[in-house]
Design an enzyme around this catalytic site. Sequence first.
Site, short mmCIF file in Angstrom:
data_model
loop_
_atom_site.label_atom_id
_atom_site.label_comp_id
_atom_site.label_asym_id
_atom_site.label_seq_id
_atom_site.Cartn_x
_atom_site.Cartn_y
_atom_site.Cartn_z
N GLU A 26 -9.74 4.54 16.43
CA GLU A 26 -10.32 3.19 16.31
C GLU A 26 -9.35 2.28 15.56
O GLU A 26 -8.65 2.74 14.67
CB GLU A 26 -11.60 3.24 15.45
N ARG A 72 -18.86 -1.58 -1.32
CA ARG A 72 -18.51 -0.22 -1.68
C ARG A 72 -18.49 0.00 -3.19
O ARG A 72 -18.87 1.06 -3.67
CB ARG A 72 -17.14 0.14 -1.10
N CYS A 132 16.82 -23.47 -22.62
CA CYS A 132 16.96 -24.17 -23.90
C CYS A 132 18.03 -23.58 -24.81
O CYS A 132 18.35 -24.14 -25.86
CB CYS A 132 15.62 -24.21 -24.63
N SER A 152 -13.16 7.25 0.33
CA SER A 152 -12.03 6.52 0.93
C SER A 152 -11.35 7.44 1.95
O SER A 152 -11.82 8.55 2.20
CB SER A 152 -11.11 6.03 -0.18
N LYS A 175 -8.21 0.03 12.66
CA LYS A 175 -8.65 -0.03 11.26
C LYS A 175 -8.74 -1.49 10.87
O LYS A 175 -7.71 -2.17 10.74
CB LYS A 175 -7.65 0.72 10.38
N ASP A 225 0.84 -1.20 0.00
CA ASP A 225 0.00 0.00 0.00
C ASP A 225 0.87 1.25 0.00
O ASP A 225 0.57 2.24 -0.63
CB ASP A 225 -0.87 0.04 1.26
S1 IVH Z 1 -14.07 5.28 8.75
C1 IVH Z 1 -15.03 8.06 4.71
N1 IVH Z 1 -13.28 3.51 10.47
O1 IVH Z 1 -10.81 1.46 5.76
C2 IVH Z 1 -14.71 6.70 5.13
N2 IVH Z 1 -12.98 3.02 8.18
O2 IVH Z 1 -8.90 2.47 3.84
C3 IVH Z 1 -14.72 6.60 6.63
N3 IVH Z 1 -12.01 0.84 7.71
O3 IVH Z 1 -13.17 2.34 3.33
C4 IVH Z 1 -14.30 5.26 7.03
N4 IVH Z 1 -11.82 0.19 9.81
O4 IVH Z 1 -13.75 0.37 4.87
C5 IVH Z 1 -13.37 3.81 9.16
N5 IVH Z 1 -12.66 2.00 12.12
C6 IVH Z 1 -12.76 2.31 10.83
C7 IVH Z 1 -12.34 1.43 9.81
C8 IVH Z 1 -12.47 1.84 8.48
C9 IVH Z 1 -11.63 -0.15 8.54
C10 IVH Z 1 -11.91 0.77 6.25
C11 IVH Z 1 -13.11 1.39 5.55
C12 IVH Z 1 -12.52 2.35 4.57
C13 IVH Z 1 -11.13 1.87 4.46
C14 IVH Z 1 -10.20 2.96 3.99
#
Ligand code: IVH
Length: 685
Positions: A123, A146, A420, A92, A125, A43
Amino acid sequence: MANLFGNDDPADAKTVKRVRFLQTELDRHNELYYAKAEPEISDREFDRFMAELSDLERRFPSLASSDSPTHRVGGRPVDGFVQVAHRTPMLSIDNSYDEGMVRDFETRIRKLLPGQKIAFVVEPKIDGVALSATYEKGLLTLGATRGDGEKGDDITANLKTVRGIPLRLKGRGIPALVEVRGEVYLERGDFDTINAERAKRGEETYANPRNFTAGSLKLLDSKICASRKLRFFAHGVGAFEGTMPKTHHELLEAFASWGLPVNPHIRVHDHLEGVLAEIAHWDKLRTELGYDTDGVVVKVDNLGQRLELGNTSKAPRWVIAYKFAAEQATTRILAIDLQVGKLGTLTPVARLEPVQLGGTTVSNASLHNADFIATKDIRIGDLVVVEKAGEIIPYVIRSEPDARQGTEIPFTFPSECPVCGAPVTRDPAGAFFRCTGTDCSAKLKRRLRSFAIRGAMDIEGLGLETIELLVDHGFVKTIPDLFILNQKQLESLPRMGEKSATNLIDGIHQSKSRGLGRLLAGLGIRHIGESIADEVARRVGAIDSLLALGEDEIANFPGMGPERAHSLFDWLHGVEGVSTLARLKECGVSMEAAPTEVPGGGADLTGKTFVLTGTLEGLDRDDAERFIRERGGKATGSVSKKTSYVVAGESAGSKLEKARELGIPILDKAAFLALLGLSQTGLIR
Ligand code: IVH
């Protein structure tokens, strides 16, 4: 006219080339990541490319074409499900990778909200699959992926099988409508158990829980999805009609009180230092969570402030993801070997001093092509930093030129194939070198492998090991030789008993009737993969009709285009094609579209009931019902719990709603035809 930078020089040729390169590469990596789930780069590397491209496009706006990857949120819906528009787009998030970038985020926000008190929520991720669950008057009415951010796939039936997803919200203050945004994921323990069971049954294992989750949500049969132990965490909101709480943490508390699963590790901080400490905490302890995380998300808590901050074209300004560094390790390149692909492409592979990385020992990493090696200045004997792309494929991030001792050797592609000895040519368009040998054993082995795999001729008992033996013993020199193998020859091979020899002969014999589509897919014709081969077979019905067509006519097939048509036509009428087809025909290999490739094939629908609703463009209602009947199924008029599938076309109405309510699988026209074993074009023949 002067551009933004007061500079009226148009971009020079080098910049134009670099921008075009970055645009194409990023598109390719997007496709690898989202459509194929096989990322080649990390990434972080992706973001670096993206940042470079954004910068160049900002400096030279004339190079920023409207379809540039900088304008895309990423991700494309996969065929087979009905698409639905999100009421509010699923954006995103911008990424950050170090403390400085998180501090910059805070500074930007403080500048936009001068003098205001700001609280942040932190939070984990979750490394899962983003999902939107719509509840109307508390009832789950839609689950959507999505997709491209604007529109996703309707996977309601599958979402209903996810553990912890309430079908109806309970408690007080339930809004008239809410789009709950969150993440579907699979716990690591469940994933390991599933993989261990698959391995025991000799089935392919899955790369990681995220790919497994994404694949499960896209299953047309929700019963299978139900067996997969998926889970959900709600972490945000899209459309909302009701009394909205003032802060994100209160919203999550409300979600939890309505029965939605919310991650327990969510903390509110008044100061950035608290945020940074929390990030450091998870950086260390992420592995103690029972599920995969790829970072931490930092969000402004106050929803009013979020409105003030607004969005950029791709992401909200009020949120940033801090991405954990992919685990890296430093090791040495002992040698660079070349692998010969089925079309002769030479892929350099670094043999590494074995090193521990993310719980496995890594001793090889693909170096992809000549450009990769040149750009990164990778030499034999170099110390290199490796990391895992997408947590799975080892990837060489960089070499360490400062650590060189003068004994390192730059890698050059040989002028002769290492296997070869035939001359090697360089692809005029780019970075690839190819072996031109017509009887290269490495190429032949790869070809036989792709001829025998499941999506092609599906020859039972013909794995890589047997192929190696057959080629090394000189029993097979071309694909058609497979069909003249005899029992005695096979029994003479090491580790091949009488029974395995008989089974292999049977397997080869059975493969003769796979049909034209699978045959074309297996012959290793450049640019001709399974789906286009299938399409060709359905269109022409038999090889003779295909041979009678001109290149232009072939190019007109849907999804074909001039490049593929050229490659197919050349192969069919070239020396290799003519002799291969003649010999295969002699051996009794079918060159007609198989029954599953023409009307009348497809799944056995005995006992299944269908409800058709809306208009299925180009498909007559009577025909559709007949196709169902021919396969043993029944078409009925109203949706009930007993309905197996609802087929929804344009402007489908209440029946579609009812199907969603009851969690009945919904098929669009393409998925319906696929189930019947028909293609769009198969109908027109
Ligand atoms: S907030 C505007 N909170 O990460 C989007 N996303 O890389 C706000 N994701 O598309 C998203 N854990 O699917 C949010 N605690 C969390 C998350 C989270 C995983 C994902 C989400 C997002 C992606 C972006």
